[in-house]
Design an enzyme around this catalytic site. Structure first.
Site: not given
Ligand code: AMP
Length: 216
Positions: A13, A88, A127, A161, A172
């Site tokens: 994404k 989400r 990554r 990360r 996740r």
């Molecule tokens: P991402 O970078 O999108 O994979 O997000 C990393 C982490 O941030 C996720 O595993 C969640 O813990 C938190 N997170 C990011 N976006 C959201 C969202 N829209 N709702 C809830 N938690 C989020």
């Protein structure tokens, strides 16, 4: 055009959002990036979110809805937004509708990038990024041309990360299937969904997304 990119962690994404941002003058809003910045800055919000992120769980809706509302208020997004990692949950999707409605806008298209869970674990755990410019690399698929040196900026520090370990990735994915996947049906009922095969090579995925958007 306001576009939602939906898909499991590691589906690509962020990569696709960055490319579409440049190509179509849209503004990428990534709640994951915003939360990581808050954690790094040590803000109160970062403290509230950090522990949940480390465990691979979603942070409360109110926190991320607040972040999105603030970013939209900053007056960005003339041509529209690419929402990357938000919404989400159904609650977040409803809040997004309200926020866009207050601007006289709506979600125009939802692109779902589909990838198998096992492929995602391999993708995510390999990554890493350049700590200076943020260019993304992968142990199996995309190593720097010169070992230890970023192809783009020449930087020599790289980072991973904290939540990209296999154990956290599995959590996740669980959160994705339980809380985020229902959004596909939610947006299908509004006839907004285009699904693309995220297992294909990156150019094919790009082409499929372009076709989905141009046909929208
Ligand atoms: P991402 O970078 O999108 O994979 O997000 C990393 C982490 O941030 C996720 O595993 C969640 O813990 C938190 N997170 C990011 N976006 C959201 C969202 N829209 N709702 C809830 N938690 C989020």
């Amino acid at each position: 055009m306001n576009l939602v990119l939906l898909g499991p962690p590691g589906a690509g994404k962020g990569t696709q959002a960055k490319r579409l941002q440049d190509l179509r003058s849209l503004v990428q809003l990534s709640t994951g990036d915003m939360l990581r910045a808050a954690v790094a800055a040590g803000t109160e919000l970062g403290r509230q979110a950090g522990e949940l992120m480390e465990q691979g769980q979603l942070v409360p809706d109110a926190l991320v809805i607040g972040l999105i509302a603030e970013s939209m208020d900053e007056g960005k997004g003339g041509a529209g937004f690419i929402l990357d990692g938000f919404p989400r949950t159904i609650g977040q999707a409803e809040a997004l509708n309200t926020l866009l409605q207050s601007r006289g806008e709506k979600v125009d298209r939802v692109v779902v990038i589909e990838v198998d869970d096992d492929a995602l674990v391999a993708r995510i755990t390999g990554r890493f990024t350049c700590a200076t410019c943020g260019e993304g690399y992968h142990e199996l698929f995309k190593l720097p041309k010169v070992e230890g040196v970023c192809d783009v900026c020449g930087g020599t520090k790289f980072s991973r990360r904290a939540d990209d370990t296999e154990e956290v990735v599995r959590e996740r994915l669980k959160a994705y299937h339980a809380q985020t996947e229902p959004l596909i049906g939610y947006y299908k009922a509004q006839d907004k969904v285009s699904a693309v095969d995220g297992m294909a090579d990156i150019e094919t995925v790009q082409k499929e997304i372009d076709q989905a958007l141009d046909g929208a």
